[in-house]
Motif scaffolding. Sequence first.
Motif, mmCIF file in Angstrom:
data_model
loop_
_atom_site.group_PDB
_atom_site.id
_atom_site.type_symbol
_atom_site.label_atom_id
_atom_site.label_comp_id
_atom_site.label_asym_id
_atom_site.label_seq_id
_atom_site.Cartn_x
_atom_site.Cartn_y
_atom_site.Cartn_z
ATOM 1 N N ARG A 101 0.869 -1.188 0.000
ATOM 2 C CA ARG A 101 0.000 0.000 0.000
ATOM 3 C C ARG A 101 0.898 1.228 0.000
ATOM 4 N N PHE A 102 0.665 2.125 -0.959
ATOM 5 C CA PHE A 102 1.587 3.240 -1.135
ATOM 6 C C PHE A 102 0.843 4.562 -1.295
ATOM 7 N N ARG A 103 1.408 5.582 -0.629
ATOM 8 C CA ARG A 103 1.065 6.973 -0.905
ATOM 9 C C ARG A 103 2.222 7.549 -1.706
ATOM 10 N N PRO A 104 2.035 7.781 -2.990
ATOM 11 C CA PRO A 104 3.166 8.261 -3.805
ATOM 12 C C PRO A 104 3.798 9.541 -3.287
ATOM 13 N N GLU A 105 3.031 10.389 -2.563
ATOM 14 C CA GLU A 105 3.631 11.631 -2.059
ATOM 15 C C GLU A 105 4.680 11.360 -1.000
ATOM 16 N N GLU A 106 4.664 10.160 -0.430
ATOM 17 C CA GLU A 106 5.700 9.775 0.524
ATOM 18 C C GLU A 106 6.843 9.096 -0.217
ATOM 19 N N SER A 107 7.285 9.702 -1.291
ATOM 20 C CA SER A 107 8.216 9.041 -2.207
ATOM 21 C C SER A 107 9.518 8.620 -1.533
ATOM 22 N N ARG A 108 10.006 9.412 -0.632
ATOM 23 C CA ARG A 108 11.276 9.070 0.016
ATOM 24 C C ARG A 108 11.161 7.783 0.821
ATOM 25 N N ALA A 109 9.962 7.534 1.333
ATOM 26 C CA ALA A 109 9.769 6.352 2.170
ATOM 27 C C ALA A 109 9.430 5.114 1.354
ATOM 28 N N VAL A 110 8.768 5.305 0.204
ATOM 29 C CA VAL A 110 8.227 4.138 -0.487
ATOM 30 C C VAL A 110 9.007 3.739 -1.731
ATOM 31 N N VAL A 111 9.666 4.684 -2.394
ATOM 32 C CA VAL A 111 10.439 4.311 -3.575
ATOM 33 C C VAL A 111 11.607 3.434 -3.145
ATOM 34 N N GLY A 112 11.727 2.298 -3.750
ATOM 35 C CA GLY A 112 12.765 1.346 -3.381
ATOM 36 C C GLY A 112 12.282 0.276 -2.429
ATOM 37 N N GLN A 113 11.080 0.434 -1.878
ATOM 38 C CA GLN A 113 10.525 -0.586 -0.997
ATOM 39 C C GLN A 113 10.048 -1.765 -1.852
ATOM 40 N N HIS A 114 10.518 -2.975 -1.546
ATOM 41 C CA HIS A 114 10.223 -4.141 -2.366
ATOM 42 C C HIS A 114 8.942 -4.839 -1.922
ATOM 43 N N VAL A 115 8.203 -5.321 -2.913
ATOM 44 C CA VAL A 115 7.035 -6.168 -2.672
ATOM 45 C C VAL A 115 7.382 -7.557 -3.197
ATOM 46 N N TYR A 116 7.269 -8.589 -2.355
ATOM 47 C CA TYR A 116 7.659 -9.935 -2.776
ATOM 48 C C TYR A 116 7.083 -10.957 -1.810
ATOM 49 N N ARG A 117 6.973 -12.202 -2.284
ATOM 50 C CA ARG A 117 6.557 -13.295 -1.415
ATOM 51 C C ARG A 117 7.780 -13.863 -0.707
ATOM 52 N N THR A 118 7.601 -14.349 0.499
ATOM 53 C CA THR A 118 8.729 -14.822 1.300
ATOM 54 C C THR A 118 9.058 -16.279 0.988
ATOM 55 N N VAL A 119 9.444 -16.522 -0.256
ATOM 56 C CA VAL A 119 9.893 -17.839 -0.705
ATOM 57 C C VAL A 119 11.176 -17.638 -1.509
ATOM 58 N N PRO A 120 12.021 -18.674 -1.632
ATOM 59 C CA PRO A 120 13.256 -18.525 -2.396
ATOM 60 C C PRO A 120 12.986 -18.162 -3.850
ATOM 61 N N ALA A 121 13.850 -17.323 -4.409
ATOM 62 C CA ALA A 121 13.805 -16.936 -5.823
ATOM 63 C C ALA A 121 12.455 -16.351 -6.225
ATOM 64 N N ALA A 122 11.862 -15.555 -5.355
ATOM 65 C CA ALA A 122 10.566 -14.946 -5.642
ATOM 66 C C ALA A 122 10.730 -13.684 -6.484
ATOM 67 N N THR A 123 9.699 -13.363 -7.246
ATOM 68 C CA THR A 123 9.645 -12.088 -7.955
ATOM 69 C C THR A 123 9.664 -10.945 -6.946
ATOM 70 N N ARG A 124 10.427 -9.902 -7.262
ATOM 71 C CA ARG A 124 10.428 -8.688 -6.435
ATOM 72 C C ARG A 124 10.029 -7.506 -7.301
ATOM 73 N N VAL A 125 9.225 -6.624 -6.743
ATOM 74 C CA VAL A 125 8.780 -5.431 -7.461
ATOM 75 C C VAL A 125 9.125 -4.201 -6.633
ATOM 76 N N SER A 126 9.719 -3.214 -7.300
ATOM 77 C CA SER A 126 10.053 -1.950 -6.653
ATOM 78 C C SER A 126 9.636 -0.811 -7.589
ATOM 79 N N VAL A 127 8.696 0.008 -7.156
ATOM 80 C CA VAL A 127 8.164 1.079 -8.000
ATOM 81 C C VAL A 127 9.132 2.267 -8.005
ATOM 82 N N THR A 128 9.400 2.782 -9.199
ATOM 83 C CA THR A 128 10.258 3.966 -9.329
ATOM 84 C C THR A 128 9.492 5.191 -9.786
ATOM 85 N N ASP A 129 8.314 5.003 -10.386
ATOM 86 C CA ASP A 129 7.499 6.140 -10.827
ATOM 87 C C ASP A 129 6.027 5.731 -10.765
#
Length: 293
Positions: A101-129
Amino acid sequence: ETYADHTRLAASTTKLYPASVPLDAAASMTRLCHDVPWCPPTSTCAMTRLRFNTELNHFLTAPATQTSWILQLTAAQRNMLLRDGSFETNVLLSPTRAYGRFRPEESRAVVGQHVYRTVPAATRVSVTDFGAGATRTLITLVDSQTVDEDELGRLFPKQDHYNHWATDVIRIERFSGSDFAPMASGTFVFDVYIPHSGATGSYQVFKTTPTGTTPEQVVAGATVVPKTGSINWWTVTVDRVNADFVIAEDTNECLVENGGCHEKAACVNVLGGPSTCACQTTAGEVWVATEDA
């Protein structure tokens, strides 16, 4: 060992391991972790699936469910979920599902924060824009290989001429303004970790809209390029969101028996389609793309 030994052993185990355990009237049980706080703002919290469901369902008040689209709720229902006081920027992780869950105006806090499942070799997503004008963004990840209708309310069958899905299913919902209106149009950029991909491969983006039934290739408006200076990371840019996205790698049919072409013909790989055969420059003949050619 003798019969007497077995008799003594049987007698002793009967005393050590009784068939029924007596009730201890003096024992008592109390609830543990009953008052554990919710995942704090701007934090990433890894948890069991049971705890994950408890936390997510605390946020997704009726009629919203884990399979439903928030963007399809009424304006009043969306406001109940996305308004200040109900909505906190954080990421919830579990082995089977991840929720950001993201508030884009909090960019310093959320940009670079990864979303992923806690299993080996899982997809990771990090929003930059998040895109200009976005005020709320929700990102859900589920396993594309074993996903069922209990997760996102739909299935994601493998596509012809592509290898199995290279990433998790990535649901992106974006909202704008103080009324949190669904915001589909507009650039959205995120980095995605694709295990064992290196810096090569022909990756394509597929998406399914809220009203769609099967994934469709995004022919225009989406790019997947290697992220500079990072191994197995790719930068994905799309011009619309509010959809389920999943990435697949093209199958190069030319790598197996020359794609079915004659040994003197050149196999040409076609992105998302069957390979074709072309005449070699020095062959002097045209070879047809059939097994008999």
